[in-house]
Write an enzyme that holds these catalytic residues in place. Structure first.
Site, PDB file in Angstrom:
ATOM      1  N   ASN A  93      19.498  -7.439  -0.023  1.00 61.77           N
ATOM      2  CA  ASN A  93      18.687  -7.209  -1.225  1.00 61.77           C
ATOM      3  C   ASN A  93      19.609  -7.299  -2.454  1.00 61.77           C
ATOM      4  OD1 ASN A  93      17.583  -5.700  -3.443  1.00 61.77           O
ATOM      5  ND2 ASN A  93      15.995  -4.962  -2.068  1.00 61.77           N
ATOM      6  N   ASP A 150      18.681  -6.920  -5.722  1.00 61.27           N
ATOM      7  CA  ASP A 150      18.096  -6.313  -6.930  1.00 61.27           C
ATOM      8  C   ASP A 150      19.153  -5.757  -7.879  1.00 61.27           C
ATOM      9  OD1 ASP A 150      15.649  -6.787  -5.746  1.00 61.27           O
ATOM     10  OD2 ASP A 150      15.224  -4.689  -5.307  1.00 61.27           O
ATOM     11  N   HIS A 151      20.165  -5.107  -7.309  1.00 58.48           N
ATOM     12  CA  HIS A 151      21.076  -4.368  -8.181  1.00 58.48           C
ATOM     13  C   HIS A 151      22.112  -5.235  -8.876  1.00 58.48           C
ATOM     14  CE1 HIS A 151      18.878  -0.866  -7.464  1.00 58.48           C
ATOM     15  NE2 HIS A 151      18.994  -1.011  -6.156  1.00 58.48           N
ATOM     16  N   ARG A 201      23.173  -5.455 -19.991  1.00 60.93           N
ATOM     17  CA  ARG A 201      23.671  -6.098 -21.207  1.00 60.93           C
ATOM     18  C   ARG A 201      22.744  -7.184 -21.758  1.00 60.93           C
ATOM     19  NH1 ARG A 201      29.088  -4.819 -22.548  1.00 60.93           N
ATOM     20  NH2 ARG A 201      29.116  -2.596 -22.125  1.00 60.93           N
ATOM     21  N   HIS A 239      13.008  -7.596  -5.035  1.00 62.67           N
ATOM     22  CA  HIS A 239      11.819  -6.796  -5.366  1.00 62.67           C
ATOM     23  C   HIS A 239      11.458  -7.053  -6.826  1.00 62.67           C
ATOM     24  CE1 HIS A 239       9.936  -2.447  -5.353  1.00 62.67           C
ATOM     25  NE2 HIS A 239       9.089  -3.368  -5.766  1.00 62.67           N
ATOM     26  N   ARG A 295       9.559  -5.826  -9.515  1.00 58.75           N
ATOM     27  CA  ARG A 295       8.814  -4.601  -9.830  1.00 58.75           C
ATOM     28  C   ARG A 295       7.887  -4.851 -11.012  1.00 58.75           C
ATOM     29  NH1 ARG A 295      11.259   0.235  -7.299  1.00 58.75           N
ATOM     30  NH2 ARG A 295       9.732   1.383  -8.505  1.00 58.75           N
ATOM     31  N   ARG A 341      12.345  -4.041 -13.969  1.00 53.91           N
ATOM     32  CA  ARG A 341      13.589  -3.336 -14.330  1.00 53.91           C
ATOM     33  C   ARG A 341      14.833  -4.043 -13.799  1.00 53.91           C
ATOM     34  NH1 ARG A 341      13.056   2.111 -10.702  1.00 53.91           N
ATOM     35  NH2 ARG A 341      11.086   2.206 -11.817  1.00 53.91           N
ATOM     36  N   HIS A 342      14.681  -4.854 -12.742  1.00 56.46           N
ATOM     37  CA  HIS A 342      15.853  -5.619 -12.295  1.00 56.46           C
ATOM     38  C   HIS A 342      15.504  -7.102 -12.133  1.00 56.46           C
ATOM     39  CE1 HIS A 342      14.049  -4.269  -8.536  1.00 56.46           C
ATOM     40  NE2 HIS A 342      14.624  -3.079  -8.568  1.00 56.46           N
ATOM     41  N   GLU A 379       9.634  -8.602  -2.159  1.00 60.63           N
ATOM     42  CA  GLU A 379       9.035  -7.260  -2.122  1.00 60.63           C
ATOM     43  C   GLU A 379       8.168  -7.095  -3.346  1.00 60.63           C
ATOM     44  OE1 GLU A 379      11.581  -3.884  -1.941  1.00 60.63           O
ATOM     45  OE2 GLU A 379      12.702  -4.739  -0.288  1.00 60.63           O
ATOM     46  N   THR A 395      13.711   4.466  -6.899  1.00 58.64           N
ATOM     47  CA  THR A 395      13.637   3.433  -5.876  1.00 58.64           C
ATOM     48  C   THR A 395      12.366   3.696  -5.088  1.00 58.64           C
ATOM     49  OG1 THR A 395      14.808   2.455  -3.979  1.00 58.64           O
ATOM     50  CG2 THR A 395      15.066   4.826  -4.290  1.00 58.64           C
ATOM     51  N   THR A 396      12.099   2.868  -4.067  1.00 61.17           N
ATOM     52  CA  THR A 396      10.849   3.018  -3.319  1.00 61.17           C
ATOM     53  C   THR A 396      10.930   4.290  -2.487  1.00 61.17           C
ATOM     54  OG1 THR A 396      10.899   0.614  -3.204  1.00 61.17           O
ATOM     55  CG2 THR A 396       9.215   1.718  -1.905  1.00 61.17           C
ATOM     56  N   GLU A 424       7.965  -2.870   8.173  1.00 61.52           N
ATOM     57  CA  GLU A 424       9.338  -2.470   7.865  1.00 61.52           C
ATOM     58  C   GLU A 424       9.356  -0.950   7.843  1.00 61.52           C
ATOM     59  OE1 GLU A 424      11.661  -4.690   5.143  1.00 61.52           O
ATOM     60  OE2 GLU A 424      12.872  -2.949   4.565  1.00 61.52           O
ATOM     61  N   HIS A 428      16.351   0.833   3.917  1.00 63.30           N
ATOM     62  CA  HIS A 428      16.413   1.813   2.824  1.00 63.30           C
ATOM     63  C   HIS A 428      17.503   2.839   3.102  1.00 63.30           C
ATOM     64  CE1 HIS A 428      15.343   4.122  -0.692  1.00 63.30           C
ATOM     65  NE2 HIS A 428      14.594   3.107  -1.038  1.00 63.30           N
TER      66      HIS A 428
HETATM   67  N1  PXP Z   1      13.493  -2.309   2.232  1.00 64.61           N
HETATM   68  C1  PXP Z   1      12.591  -2.006   1.277  1.00 64.61           C
HETATM   69  C2  PXP Z   1      11.161  -2.243   1.555  1.00 64.61           C
HETATM   70  C3  PXP Z   1      13.021  -1.516   0.014  1.00 64.61           C
HETATM   71  O1  PXP Z   1      12.114  -1.223  -0.932  1.00 64.61           O
HETATM   72  C4  PXP Z   1      14.393  -1.363  -0.231  1.00 64.61           C
HETATM   73  C5  PXP Z   1      14.859  -0.886  -1.568  1.00 64.61           C
HETATM   74  O2  PXP Z   1      14.556  -1.844  -2.530  1.00 64.61           O
HETATM   75  C6  PXP Z   1      15.294  -1.708   0.799  1.00 64.61           C
HETATM   76  C7  PXP Z   1      14.815  -2.153   2.027  1.00 64.61           C
HETATM   77  C8  PXP Z   1      16.774  -1.621   0.614  1.00 64.61           C
HETATM   78  O3  PXP Z   1      17.157  -0.313   0.367  1.00 64.61           O
HETATM   79  P1  PXP Z   1      18.622  -0.035  -0.126  1.00 64.61           P
HETATM   80  O4  PXP Z   1      18.781  -0.704  -1.456  1.00 64.61           O
HETATM   81  O5  PXP Z   1      18.693   1.450  -0.190  1.00 64.61           O
HETATM   82  O6  PXP Z   1      19.561  -0.622   0.908  1.00 64.61           O
END
Ligand code: PXP
Length: 248
Positions: free
Chosen positions: A10, A12-13, A21, A46, A48, A52-53, A73, A103-104, A154, A193
């Site tokens: 993932n 996202d971050h 920035r 994801h 959202r 936000r990301h 996602e 987060t979720t 999942e 997660h």
């Molecule tokens: N799976 C799902 C459905 C999620 O929403 C997330 C968080 O975005 C993750 C996996 C990954 O979680 P983490 O970023 O804590 O590894």
């Protein structure tokens, strides 16, 4: 089942840091390409509702650039459905979304929203996407997911990750029972997660788990050791817990 567990990374971050920035760097698409080079079997992003990301443009660029499956996602909203239908990603994972959450925070209530979610499953499946529902390891939610025709569940590992001692052992047993039930109902089992090098092993060892989706820890670790190394280490931790069979 001894098949190699797929690792979805993932990204996202990476976008979270970029957005701090407002410029183009660091680019989550570049991170996705590096992740694939390091052994990721798929990329998760994801989109959202508050953007936000990951941005809409990130999704366009990921679809164009990726050579591995994209797992999009999203929340079950009309806007997200239109975006997913426009792109037709390999997989769509439907998650609950609250604007104020970091987060979720929990799984979907499939049981309490079967008709609404079935419409999403039907339309996305007809478009060719594999639909996954992000649920707590709760037998009722799994039965409901199968009943509305999802291909995948999942399992939310968040509780397992923050619990300790006997409580964590009990949650792991819940995850294992949920995985067995989901497989018996014809669902493919993913999990994710909060997973880290330290806690991924017992989840990867659940024989029905086909895919793990991991983001935040890998991106945090990448700050110290680089993305390539972090992903390779995670791959090793997963394979050590469930060695691939010779045929895989
Ligand atoms: N799976 C799902 C459905 C999620 O929403 C997330 C968080 O975005 C993750 C996996 C990954 O979680 P983490 O970023 O804590 O590894």
């Amino acid at each position: 089942m001894t098949a190699r567990v797929r690792l979805g990374v993932n990204i996202d971050h990476v976008a979270t840091i970029r957005n701090a920035r407002g410029g183009p760097h660091p680019d989550p698409v570049r991170a996705a390409q590096l992740a694939v080079a390091a052994g990721a079997d798929g990329i998760t992003a994801h989109l959202r509702e508050d953007r936000r990301h990951i941005s809409d443009d990130d999704i366009v660029r990921l679809v164009a650039a990726l050579t591995v499956p994209l797992n999009l996602e999203m929340a079950a909203t009309a806007e997200m459905l239109q975006i997913a239908l426009a792109h037709g990603p390999h997989a769509v994972c439907i998650v609950p979304e609250k604007r104020a959450e970091r987060t979720t925070e929990g799984g979907l209530d499939v049981l309490g929203n079967q008709a609404g979610l079935r419409a999403f499953v039907d339309r996305l499946t007809a478009r060719g996407s594999r639909v996954s529902l992000f649920v707590e390891p709760d037998p009722d939610q799994i039965e409901a997911s199968a009943a509305i025709g999802a291909a995948v569940v999942e399992l939310h590992t968040g509780r397992y990750c923050y619990l300790t001692g006997d409580d964590q052992t009990a949650e792991l047993a819940r995850l294992a029972k949920a995985a067995a039930l989901a497989t018996a109902r014809g669902l493919e089992v993913h999990a994710g997660h909060g997973l880290t090098f330290a806690n991924v092993g017992p989840v990867a060892a659940i024989p029905q788990v086909a895919e793990l989706n991991i983001g935040h820890f890998l991106m945090g670790e990448a700050v110290f050791v680089g993305l390539d190394f972090a992903i390779r280490e995670m791959r090793t931790a997963i394979d050590d817990a469930r060695p691939p069979s010779p045929a895989c």
